[in-house]
Design a protein around this motif. Sequence first.
Motif: not given
Length: 168
Positions: A99-120
């Motif tokens: 999950h992500w929240v910020d001071n602009w009022g956004a609240m988002h779900s996060l989903r992605g993938s990771a390798t040995e050198t990268e996170l998307i």
Amino acid sequence: MKLACISLALIGLCSTPALSQEACADRDPGVLADFEGDWQSDGNAFGQPAESRMSWAPIMDGCFWRLEYVIDTNPGTEQANTFHGMGTHHHEGSEITGHWVDNWGAMHSLRGSATETELIVYWGEPDAQLGRSRYTLTEDGAIQVTDWILNESGWQQFNDNRFERIED
């Protein structure tokens, strides 16, 4: 007989190992462990001069990783503004959710993938606001962070910064 059943049930509960704590402690955090610490960048953000900081840290016995992100745009001017966001990332092998929240009022779900050198990470919802962020560990130990937002024309990049580790 009832007392014996209750006693056996209590013994079973008391002797059950803390599965979630053991599972998190044994989990390989992958590239997130390389991200751990404090980072800074002096590149542009949101198309404006900026000073950016991010901090990655394991929380909840390593079950999650917290990202704190601060961007000061137009520092030292009358147009100075601060963006502050916080993400919580849960990793299961190469799969990332959170999950992500910020001071602009956004609240988002996060989903992605990771390798040995990268996170998307994809954030938001396809029927509303949808974005993606890529965190790449470079060969010299920096982190390149690139962000996009999906609009009618496709993916539009709005941020691309190189972060250097802040040494203690």
